[in-house]
Design a protein around this motif. Sequence first.
Motif, PDB file in Angstrom:
ATOM      1  N   GLU A 208       0.848  -1.192   0.000  1.00  0.00           N
ATOM      2  CA  GLU A 208       0.000   0.000   0.000  1.00  0.00           C
ATOM      3  C   GLU A 208       0.878   1.235   0.000  1.00  0.00           C
ATOM      4  O   GLU A 208       2.046   1.196   0.433  1.00  0.00           O
ATOM      5  CB  GLU A 208      -0.915   0.013   1.222  1.00  0.00           C
ATOM      6  CG  GLU A 208      -0.149   0.013   2.537  1.00  0.00           C
ATOM      7  CD  GLU A 208      -1.031  -0.276   3.738  1.00  0.00           C
ATOM      8  OE1 GLU A 208      -1.106   0.604   4.619  1.00  0.00           O
ATOM      9  OE2 GLU A 208      -1.614  -1.371   3.802  1.00  0.00           O
ATOM     10  N   SER A 209       0.345   2.332  -0.500  1.00  0.00           N
ATOM     11  CA  SER A 209       1.115   3.580  -0.506  1.00  0.00           C
ATOM     12  C   SER A 209       0.177   4.755  -0.667  1.00  0.00           C
ATOM     13  O   SER A 209      -0.982   4.604  -1.074  1.00  0.00           O
ATOM     14  CB  SER A 209       2.144   3.573  -1.647  1.00  0.00           C
ATOM     15  OG  SER A 209       1.490   3.555  -2.902  1.00  0.00           O
ATOM     16  N   GLU A 210       0.684   5.928  -0.350  1.00  0.00           N
ATOM     17  CA  GLU A 210      -0.047   7.181  -0.579  1.00  0.00           C
ATOM     18  C   GLU A 210       0.848   8.092  -1.393  1.00  0.00           C
ATOM     19  O   GLU A 210       1.996   8.351  -1.017  1.00  0.00           O
ATOM     20  CB  GLU A 210      -0.434   7.843   0.744  1.00  0.00           C
ATOM     21  CG  GLU A 210      -1.275   9.102   0.542  1.00  0.00           C
ATOM     22  CD  GLU A 210      -1.814   9.675   1.855  1.00  0.00           C
ATOM     23  OE1 GLU A 210      -2.490  10.724   1.807  1.00  0.00           O
ATOM     24  OE2 GLU A 210      -1.549   9.073   2.907  1.00  0.00           O
ATOM     25  N   ILE A 211       0.337   8.550  -2.524  1.00  0.00           N
ATOM     26  CA  ILE A 211       1.117   9.351  -3.468  1.00  0.00           C
ATOM     27  C   ILE A 211       0.486  10.734  -3.584  1.00  0.00           C
ATOM     28  O   ILE A 211      -0.705  10.843  -3.907  1.00  0.00           O
ATOM     29  CB  ILE A 211       1.147   8.697  -4.868  1.00  0.00           C
ATOM     30  CG1 ILE A 211       1.408   7.194  -4.776  1.00  0.00           C
ATOM     31  CG2 ILE A 211       2.152   9.403  -5.758  1.00  0.00           C
ATOM     32  CD1 ILE A 211       2.785   6.823  -4.305  1.00  0.00           C
ATOM     33  N   PRO A 212       1.233  11.816  -3.334  1.00  0.00           N
ATOM     34  CA  PRO A 212       0.662  13.161  -3.474  1.00  0.00           C
ATOM     35  C   PRO A 212       0.278  13.454  -4.923  1.00  0.00           C
ATOM     36  O   PRO A 212       0.979  13.063  -5.856  1.00  0.00           O
ATOM     37  CB  PRO A 212       1.797  14.085  -3.020  1.00  0.00           C
ATOM     38  CG  PRO A 212       2.756  13.204  -2.281  1.00  0.00           C
ATOM     39  CD  PRO A 212       2.624  11.842  -2.877  1.00  0.00           C
ATOM     40  N   LEU A 213      -0.839  14.133  -5.102  1.00  0.00           N
ATOM     41  CA  LEU A 213      -1.247  14.572  -6.433  1.00  0.00           C
ATOM     42  C   LEU A 213      -0.430  15.804  -6.837  1.00  0.00           C
ATOM     43  O   LEU A 213      -0.172  16.674  -5.997  1.00  0.00           O
ATOM     44  CB  LEU A 213      -2.729  14.922  -6.451  1.00  0.00           C
ATOM     45  CG  LEU A 213      -3.734  13.766  -6.471  1.00  0.00           C
ATOM     46  CD1 LEU A 213      -5.127  14.295  -6.159  1.00  0.00           C
ATOM     47  CD2 LEU A 213      -3.736  13.086  -7.826  1.00  0.00           C
ATOM     48  N   PRO A 214      -0.049  15.900  -8.096  1.00  0.00           N
ATOM     49  CA  PRO A 214       0.676  17.107  -8.519  1.00  0.00           C
ATOM     50  C   PRO A 214      -0.208  18.347  -8.502  1.00  0.00           C
ATOM     51  O   PRO A 214       0.273  19.473  -8.417  1.00  0.00           O
ATOM     52  CB  PRO A 214       1.115  16.771  -9.951  1.00  0.00           C
ATOM     53  CG  PRO A 214       0.179  15.701 -10.408  1.00  0.00           C
ATOM     54  CD  PRO A 214      -0.179  14.922  -9.184  1.00  0.00           C
TER      55      PRO A 214
END
Length: 407
Positions: free
Chosen positions: A112-118
């Motif tokens: 699992e991961s959390e990726i910031p939106l540009p």
Amino acid sequence: MKNDKISSSSDQRESGRQQVISAIRKAEQIARIDIASQTGFSPATVTSITSELLNAGLIEEVAASEQRDTKRGRPRVALKIRGDSHFVAGIKVANTSATVALMNFEGQTIAESEIPLPSSQLSGPEMVSFIRKALEDTLEDTELSIEKLSGLGLGVAGIIDAPRGFVYWSPSMTERNVPLRDLIEADIPLPVFIDNDANLVAKAEQLFGMGKSYSDFIVVTIEHGVGMGIVIDGQIYRGTRGCGAEFGHTKVHLNGALCRCGQRGCLEAYVADYALMREAEIMGSGGNEELSENRLAQLFTDAKSGDSLAQSIFHRAGTMFAMGLANIVNIFDPELIILSGERMQFDYLYADDVIETMKKSVVQIDAPLPQVKIHKWGDLMWAKGAAAFAMEGVTELAIREITHNAV
């Protein structure tokens, strides 16, 4: 009497396989005789279908837990989903980030991961590029690659035509009427399954959460916006155009506050976090509607500490929300309503007085009112719902292939 009407037609055989694999997935482990009892199929039909599923590698045999064959004194054989038969990814696109969940076919989380939106809003091509990067980043520490995945589930806020993977409108996108599934599949070699994110929360509740033992229930989500997922007879209800459960855009005030969808008087325009921030700005309680999560938490703390302006903001939001919940009860009369999402960390939408206001506004008869349960979970469970949606889609494709090969 057994309801064993599965004929030799491919449609009926496909339906039978779907019912059997659904029974196995729901039970986690189940003997063939119990599948027959639950589905109404004859033991012979169940044996035939499970043999096909075993040969296709979708299920496997295990020793049934706490069950023994009394005649032979040995554990009874049960069936379960074969976890390594397929791997899927689920992505939930939120306001500032996306959460990714990788799962095996059994529903176990691998990564699992959390990726910031540009940016808080992306064009179609930008969304495709971001989704590819989010997948690649999450797969980096696993033994999997994109090519080894069998499907991708994607949850986005807005009005979605799920069968077509078509986004009519989303607050996460700069454009309307985007054929998002086609765009993603043209760039990423995966079957893609897209739905409104609230529907996928309902799917997650159905498979992993509080809705597991219910065939009919409603999930209301409160995040940057307000959503609703409706489960009727075990199926997600979406409406003809994909906007049949837009609870946040039901109208509670004629010509009222401006909603981010462009209309006025929507419920969301009174209870979502941007609405609270806007109200705080108007009333001089600080900042603007783009305030951070910390500022929203501070506003809530001020209300709890007795600040009258902050209290009035939350009181109005709670009153509007109670009106909306009462409308749900009066229209659907569900057995269970689940209030879910990150915003459940603040109790202004489910405080005792809000629930009591709801109860006073519903049709009164001498029968118990629906249960209202609170499930405080973050974006990972939304992503798991997206992965579960992909699992369903991959299952349909695999069963369709079995049917095709059997003809």
